[in-house]
Design an enzyme around this catalytic site. Structure first.
Site, PDB file in Angstrom:
ATOM      1  CG  ASP A 202      24.550  48.513  43.684  1.00  4.24           C
ATOM      2  OD1 ASP A 202      25.163  49.341  44.366  1.00  4.24           O
ATOM      3  OD2 ASP A 202      24.963  48.416  42.568  1.00  4.24           O
ATOM      4  CB  SER A 225      29.071  51.151  44.259  1.00  2.00           C
ATOM      5  OG  SER A 225      27.921  51.355  44.043  1.00  2.00           O
ATOM      6  CD  GLN A 275      25.983  51.749  47.046  1.00  5.97           C
ATOM      7  OE1 GLN A 275      25.308  52.717  46.576  1.00  5.97           O
ATOM      8  NE2 GLN A 275      25.934  50.561  46.661  1.00  5.97           N
TER       9      GLN A 275
END
Length: 283
Positions: A202, A225, A275
């Site tokens: 991430d 996110s 993502q």
């Protein structure tokens, strides 16, 4: 405890009590852990939440099955000040595949939901993959986390060596490459290495969209996110250098979409990530 997945007595890396992937079993497939802060100390680092959710799923599946994919939605921010609770529910246990649904809550409110699929290993057959990006190795490259304080929890757990930024073949695509590995060696357990890679994944992916704005995070730009998907292709070690190739291909409608690939030093593609993140600029 499922073999290799950390509990309070076996944290990931040189960590303090209750940080990173450490979980406490509170019974009935429910676990609790603390997530450290990210860029904003009052908001938990999203990779810590994903890594802990995967660790919770591993704790409820048989030892002979390994994760091959996860799909997560970030619903609310998590604060590092309180524990996050992870409920891992059995969706299916088939002959070759198992599925778990993990729900992370804090203060009684859902913060993340994640589907995780595990599988039995199959006999090695023919493999097909593209060539590894042609970039310098980690030796001699700058510290990609130099903009963070030396004591930042992410920096004390993960080493990062940044390849100089490159723009893609057209102005619509941004490419960024960096090498990552955990600080210190990890036990020889694939579950722990998978959780560690989810934790790492991430950190640089969505921020690839910020290259045109400059790093660290410029004033007036909001990035958060929204969802996170990951596929694990072959065994790897998260305590050995892995190249993370990140590509941001779309931005608009207050969102940005990024693609990531992890490569080992033998040129093998070991994991893929996609993502989507909220991206807003304040006038």
């Amino acid at each position: 405890m499922i073999s290799g997945v950390p509990d309070q007595a076996q944290p990931f890396g040189p960590l303090g009590k209750g940080e990173r992937l450490a979980l406490e079993d509170v019974g009935s497939g429910v676990f609790e852990g603390y997530c450290h802060g990210g860029r904003a100390q009052e908001r938990a680092y999203g990779g810590a939440v994903v890594g802990q959710a995967l660790a919770a799923a591993y704790r409820t599946v048989e030892d002979d099955r390994s994760v091959h994919s996860l799909h997560a939605y970030f619903l609310r921010a998590v604060t590092p000040e309180r524990p996050t609770r992870y409920a891992s529910d059995v969706v299916r246990d088939g002959r070759s595949y198992s599925v778990r649904q993990v729900t992370a809550t804090q203060g009684g409110k859902e913060a993340l939901t994640m589907s995780v699929s595990f599988k039995l290993p199959q006999p090695e057959g023919s493999r097909r993959q593209p060539g590894m990006p042609d970039v310098p190795g980690p030796e001699g490259l700058d510290d990609g986390f130099a903009f963070r304080p030396a004591t930042h929890p992410l920096r004390t757990a993960v080493e990062c060596r940044q390849v100089p930024d490159a723009v893609g073949p057209d102005e619509g695509q941004i490419e960024r490459f960096a090498w990552f590995r955990t600080v210190g060696a990890l036990p020889d357990d694939p579950a722990l290495h998978a959780c560690a890679l989810a934790y790492i994944s991430d950190a640089p992916l969505a921020p690839t969209a910020l290259v045109p704005y400059g790093e660290p995070r410029p004033v007036g730009v909001v990035l958060a996110s929204l969802d996170h998907a990951m596929w694990f292709h072959r065994p790897f070690r998260a305590d050995e250098w892995l190249l993370y190739a990140c590509r941001s291909r779309l931005a608009g409608d207050g969102r940005t979409l990024a693609y990531g690939e992890f490569w080992d030093r033998h040129g093998r593609l070991v994991a893929s990530v996609v993502q989507e993140a909220l991206l807003r600029t304040r006038e």
